[in-house]
Design a protein around this motif. Structure first.
Motif, PDB file in Angstrom:
ATOM      1  N   VAL A   1      53.064  -4.237   3.594  1.00  0.00           N
ATOM      2  CA  VAL A   1      52.107  -5.399   3.879  1.00  0.00           C
ATOM      3  C   VAL A   1      52.915  -6.020   5.188  1.00  0.00           C
ATOM      4  O   VAL A   1      53.980  -6.541   5.176  1.00  0.00           O
ATOM      5  CB  VAL A   1      51.983  -6.476   2.650  1.00  0.00           C
ATOM      6  CG1 VAL A   1      51.350  -7.422   3.091  1.00  0.00           C
ATOM      7  CG2 VAL A   1      51.802  -5.757   1.446  1.00  0.00           C
ATOM      8  N   GLN A   2      52.159  -6.374   6.231  1.00  0.00           N
ATOM      9  CA  GLN A   2      52.456  -6.781   7.442  1.00  0.00           C
ATOM     10  C   GLN A   2      51.617  -7.985   7.806  1.00  0.00           C
ATOM     11  O   GLN A   2      50.316  -8.011   7.514  1.00  0.00           O
ATOM     12  CB  GLN A   2      52.519  -5.793   8.825  1.00  0.00           C
ATOM     13  CG  GLN A   2      53.537  -4.782   8.579  1.00  0.00           C
ATOM     14  CD  GLN A   2      53.724  -3.887   9.814  1.00  0.00           C
ATOM     15  OE1 GLN A   2      52.415  -3.896  10.417  1.00  0.00           O
ATOM     16  NE2 GLN A   2      54.800  -3.599  10.283  1.00  0.00           N
TER      17      GLN A   2
ATOM     18  N   CYS B   1      51.808   3.700   3.870  1.00  0.00           N
ATOM     19  CA  CYS B   1      50.425   3.053   4.148  1.00  0.00           C
ATOM     20  C   CYS B   1      50.868   1.534   4.706  1.00  0.00           C
ATOM     21  O   CYS B   1      51.961   1.115   4.088  1.00  0.00           O
ATOM     22  CB  CYS B   1      49.661   2.899   2.772  1.00  0.00           C
ATOM     23  SG  CYS B   1      49.347   4.544   2.319  1.00  0.00           S
ATOM     24  N   PHE B   2      50.019   0.933   5.369  1.00  0.00           N
ATOM     25  CA  PHE B   2      50.348  -0.389   5.711  1.00  0.00           C
ATOM     26  C   PHE B   2      48.803  -1.240   5.452  1.00  0.00           C
ATOM     27  O   PHE B   2      47.950  -0.932   5.691  1.00  0.00           O
ATOM     28  CB  PHE B   2      50.355  -0.613   7.521  1.00  0.00           C
ATOM     29  CG  PHE B   2      51.669   0.346   7.369  1.00  0.00           C
ATOM     30  CD1 PHE B   2      53.013  -0.449   7.594  1.00  0.00           C
ATOM     31  CD2 PHE B   2      51.759   1.506   7.862  1.00  0.00           C
ATOM     32  CE1 PHE B   2      54.186   0.061   7.891  1.00  0.00           C
ATOM     33  CE2 PHE B   2      52.847   2.303   8.425  1.00  0.00           C
ATOM     34  CZ  PHE B   2      53.985   1.427   8.236  1.00  0.00           C
ATOM     35  N   GLY B   3      49.143  -2.484   4.936  1.00  0.00           N
ATOM     36  CA  GLY B   3      48.282  -3.490   4.593  1.00  0.00           C
ATOM     37  C   GLY B   3      48.306  -4.763   5.194  1.00  0.00           C
ATOM     38  O   GLY B   3      49.603  -5.157   5.482  1.00  0.00           O
ATOM     39  N   PRO B   4      47.382  -5.549   5.667  1.00  0.00           N
ATOM     40  CA  PRO B   4      47.415  -6.948   6.240  1.00  0.00           C
ATOM     41  C   PRO B   4      47.542  -7.734   5.393  1.00  0.00           C
ATOM     42  O   PRO B   4      46.976  -7.789   4.273  1.00  0.00           O
ATOM     43  CB  PRO B   4      46.238  -7.039   7.002  1.00  0.00           C
ATOM     44  CG  PRO B   4      45.096  -6.224   6.225  1.00  0.00           C
ATOM     45  CD  PRO B   4      45.590  -4.968   5.413  1.00  0.00           C
ATOM     46  N   LEU B   5      48.679  -8.878   5.520  1.00  0.00           N
ATOM     47  CA  LEU B   5      48.920  -9.892   4.635  1.00  0.00           C
ATOM     48  C   LEU B   5      47.810 -10.841   4.697  1.00  0.00           C
ATOM     49  O   LEU B   5      47.130 -11.183   5.439  1.00  0.00           O
ATOM     50  CB  LEU B   5      50.119 -10.745   5.232  1.00  0.00           C
ATOM     51  CG  LEU B   5      50.570 -12.029   4.430  1.00  0.00           C
ATOM     52  CD1 LEU B   5      51.032 -11.480   3.143  1.00  0.00           C
ATOM     53  CD2 LEU B   5      51.671 -12.855   5.236  1.00  0.00           C
ATOM     54  N   GLY B   6      47.324 -11.044   3.128  1.00  0.00           N
ATOM     55  CA  GLY B   6      45.978 -11.783   2.920  1.00  0.00           C
ATOM     56  C   GLY B   6      44.636 -10.751   3.127  1.00  0.00           C
ATOM     57  O   GLY B   6      43.628 -11.451   2.877  1.00  0.00           O
ATOM     58  N   GLY B   7      44.826  -9.770   3.352  1.00  0.00           N
ATOM     59  CA  GLY B   7      43.710  -8.921   3.405  1.00  0.00           C
ATOM     60  C   GLY B   7      43.579  -7.824   2.559  1.00  0.00           C
ATOM     61  O   GLY B   7      43.862  -7.922   1.469  1.00  0.00           O
TER      62      GLY B   7
ATOM     63  N   SER C   1      49.876  -9.611  -0.707  1.00  0.00           N
ATOM     64  CA  SER C   1      50.954 -10.547  -0.619  1.00  0.00           C
ATOM     65  C   SER C   1      52.367  -9.740  -0.357  1.00  0.00           C
ATOM     66  O   SER C   1      52.133  -8.473  -0.448  1.00  0.00           O
ATOM     67  CB  SER C   1      51.051 -11.400  -1.832  1.00  0.00           C
ATOM     68  OG  SER C   1      51.548 -10.663  -2.909  1.00  0.00           O
ATOM     69  N   ARG C   2      53.389 -10.420  -0.129  1.00  0.00           N
ATOM     70  CA  ARG C   2      54.586  -9.626   0.342  1.00  0.00           C
ATOM     71  C   ARG C   2      55.146  -8.974  -1.125  1.00  0.00           C
ATOM     72  O   ARG C   2      55.644  -7.789  -0.747  1.00  0.00           O
ATOM     73  CB  ARG C   2      55.406 -10.661   0.701  1.00  0.00           C
ATOM     74  CG  ARG C   2      55.170 -11.490   1.903  1.00  0.00           C
ATOM     75  CD  ARG C   2      55.341 -10.669   3.311  1.00  0.00           C
ATOM     76  NE  ARG C   2      55.387 -11.500   4.435  1.00  0.00           N
ATOM     77  CZ  ARG C   2      55.250 -11.069   5.505  1.00  0.00           C
ATOM     78  NH1 ARG C   2      55.479  -9.780   5.723  1.00  0.00           N
ATOM     79  NH2 ARG C   2      54.903 -11.635   6.756  1.00  0.00           N
TER      80      ARG C   2
ATOM     81  N   ASN D   1      51.044  -2.439  12.883  1.00  0.00           N
ATOM     82  CA  ASN D   1      50.240  -1.340  12.082  1.00  0.00           C
ATOM     83  C   ASN D   1      49.028  -1.785  11.414  1.00  0.00           C
ATOM     84  O   ASN D   1      48.224  -1.155  10.988  1.00  0.00           O
ATOM     85  CB  ASN D   1      51.064  -0.730  10.929  1.00  0.00           C
ATOM     86  CG  ASN D   1      52.284  -0.053  11.378  1.00  0.00           C
ATOM     87  OD1 ASN D   1      52.107   0.986  12.101  1.00  0.00           O
ATOM     88  ND2 ASN D   1      53.552  -0.523  11.283  1.00  0.00           N
ATOM     89  N   VAL D   2      49.003  -2.950  11.311  1.00  0.00           N
ATOM     90  CA  VAL D   2      47.430  -3.472  10.704  1.00  0.00           C
ATOM     91  C   VAL D   2      46.417  -4.409  11.813  1.00  0.00           C
ATOM     92  O   VAL D   2      45.505  -4.812  11.221  1.00  0.00           O
ATOM     93  CB  VAL D   2      47.965  -4.471   9.630  1.00  0.00           C
ATOM     94  CG1 VAL D   2      48.636  -3.650   8.564  1.00  0.00           C
ATOM     95  CG2 VAL D   2      48.636  -5.677  10.072  1.00  0.00           C
ATOM     96  N   SER D   3      46.775  -4.623  12.854  1.00  0.00           N
ATOM     97  CA  SER D   3      46.100  -5.511  13.727  1.00  0.00           C
ATOM     98  C   SER D   3      46.496  -5.061  15.220  1.00  0.00           C
ATOM     99  O   SER D   3      47.462  -4.691  15.631  1.00  0.00           O
ATOM    100  CB  SER D   3      46.213  -6.891  13.652  1.00  0.00           C
ATOM    101  OG  SER D   3      47.757  -7.509  13.944  1.00  0.00           O
ATOM    102  N   ARG D   4      45.396  -5.509  16.117  1.00  0.00           N
ATOM    103  CA  ARG D   4      45.810  -5.418  17.590  1.00  0.00           C
ATOM    104  C   ARG D   4      44.884  -6.445  18.270  1.00  0.00           C
ATOM    105  O   ARG D   4      43.583  -6.906  17.898  1.00  0.00           O
ATOM    106  CB  ARG D   4      45.021  -4.102  17.959  1.00  0.00           C
ATOM    107  CG  ARG D   4      44.858  -4.131  19.439  1.00  0.00           C
ATOM    108  CD  ARG D   4      44.394  -2.633  19.919  1.00  0.00           C
ATOM    109  NE  ARG D   4      44.079  -2.636  21.305  1.00  0.00           N
ATOM    110  CZ  ARG D   4      43.214  -2.505  22.154  1.00  0.00           C
ATOM    111  NH1 ARG D   4      42.090  -3.021  21.439  1.00  0.00           N
ATOM    112  NH2 ARG D   4      43.349  -2.508  23.355  1.00  0.00           N
ATOM    113  N   PHE D   5      45.381  -7.308  19.190  1.00  0.00           N
ATOM    114  CA  PHE D   5      44.881  -8.213  20.366  1.00  0.00           C
ATOM    115  C   PHE D   5      45.090  -7.658  21.616  1.00  0.00           C
ATOM    116  O   PHE D   5      46.239  -7.263  21.835  1.00  0.00           O
ATOM    117  CB  PHE D   5      45.609  -9.567  19.872  1.00  0.00           C
ATOM    118  CG  PHE D   5      44.579 -10.303  18.949  1.00  0.00           C
ATOM    119  CD1 PHE D   5      43.741 -11.527  19.661  1.00  0.00           C
ATOM    120  CD2 PHE D   5      44.715 -10.457  17.796  1.00  0.00           C
ATOM    121  CE1 PHE D   5      43.048 -12.160  19.206  1.00  0.00           C
ATOM    122  CE2 PHE D   5      43.707 -11.346  17.072  1.00  0.00           C
ATOM    123  CZ  PHE D   5      42.926 -12.251  17.741  1.00  0.00           C
ATOM    124  N   CYS D   6      44.195  -8.130  22.361  1.00  0.00           N
ATOM    125  CA  CYS D   6      44.343  -7.824  23.834  1.00  0.00           C
ATOM    126  C   CYS D   6      43.606  -9.045  24.604  1.00  0.00           C
ATOM    127  O   CYS D   6      42.661  -9.592  24.380  1.00  0.00           O
ATOM    128  CB  CYS D   6      43.340  -6.529  24.171  1.00  0.00           C
ATOM    129  SG  CYS D   6      43.775  -6.052  25.961  1.00  0.00           S
TER     130      CYS D   6
END
Length: 301
Positions: A123-124, A31-37, A97-98, A197-202
């Protein structure tokens, strides 16, 4: 001007991954989670009254994070930033958090039977922006570089007009994944996608290089634009000229055969027509025609 436009792309961007979902019903789930999310962990389908559930970290098994008995939450040591839904069996952990990165264990106890499942939570930091820089080279090639703002373990991918780039469009294969060089004849909307694993930008840019090395580029924000969709499979190209030649000869042969058969059919038709009129002129009377319309054979070429 280029820096200002790049800054606008960074400010207008939106991160996809502030909340992630992970199915932890299988042992050994990653599992992966966003830092602060937020991360939503699916632990069970729903809580049952006859069962007891415990969630704890493997580093400190004596500290139980969550304890549910008889369909009631008895303990939740991080209640200020987490919640457990009894109806759908999901555990929501906010403000990651980390230190939340760890291996977690989930125990299901039903009188005699005990089931223990483990899941790894990582956490990433999410990708926060994407910036593209382009330049024209001496022979009219186009070099495009892509960089991301923050983010753990970013991965880069490139598309041209919404599809994957082919080897015939790239000048050479670079070891740097965040930089490409396009050949002289290649032009269009070049898009760079940065993800983890937790975000995407384009983001993407239009670039055209003239003979005097003048760069003509236009920045366009990528949100809600079809050019920043997942790359599609590139069109199939035939690389060997012999294959193309064989295919062309086959097509020409088929077309020639059709023409020959059409000419033969027309010649037979007119010969039959001429013979019919000669017989009619030698007769003392002309028989009535049963059909007023004559059929015509049409050949589609």
């Amino acid at each position: 001007m280029q820096a200002v436009i790049g800054l606008l792309v960074m400010m207008l961007g939106a991160s996809y991954g502030l909340e992630t979902y992970c199915d932890g019903r299988q042992d050994g789930a990653q599992c992966f989670g966003p830092l602060g999310g937020t991360v939503v962990l699916q632990l069970i389908d729903r809580a049952l009254q006859t069962h007891r559930y415990k969630l704890y970290k493997s580093t400190n098994k004596t500290t139980i994070i969550l304890n549910v008995i008889n369909n009631k939450i008895v303990d939740n040591v991080i209640q200020s930033r987490s919640s457990f839904n009894l109806s759908d069996g999901t555990f929501r952990l906010n403000n990651l958090s980390r230190t939340d990165s760890d291996e977690y264990h989930f125990d299901i106890i039903d009188r005699r039977e005990i089931e223990n499942r483990a899941l790894q939570l990582t956490v990433q930091a999410p990708v926060s922006s994407v910036r593209l820089a382009s330049e024209c080279l001496s022979q009219g090639e186009k070099r495009v570089s892509c960089s991301s703002g923050g983010g753990d373990s970013p991965q880069y991918s490139w598309t041209l007009d919404g599809r994957s780039l082919t080897d015939t469009e790239l000048l050479s294969v670079y070891t740097e994944p965040n930089s490409i060089t396009l050949k002289q004849h290649v032009s269009g909307a070049v898009a760079c996608s940065v993800r983890n694993n937790v975000s995407r930008f384009c983001g993407f840019t239009f670039i055209k290089c003239t003979s005097n090395e003048t760069q003509i580029s236009q920045w366009v924000f990528a949100a809600n634009n079809m050019l920043c969709i997942e790359p599609t499979t590139p069109p199939t190209t035939i690389s060997e000229s012999s294959t193309v030649a064989d295919h062309s000869l086959l097509v020409c042969g088929v077309r020639a055969a059709v023409v020959v058969f059409a000419l033969i059919g027309i010649a037979v038709y007119f010969a039959w027509k001429k013979n019919k009129y000669k017989k009619a002129e030698g007769s003392a009377y002309r028989p009535e025609r049963e059909h007023q319309d004559e059929s015509v054979v049409m050949v589609e070429m």
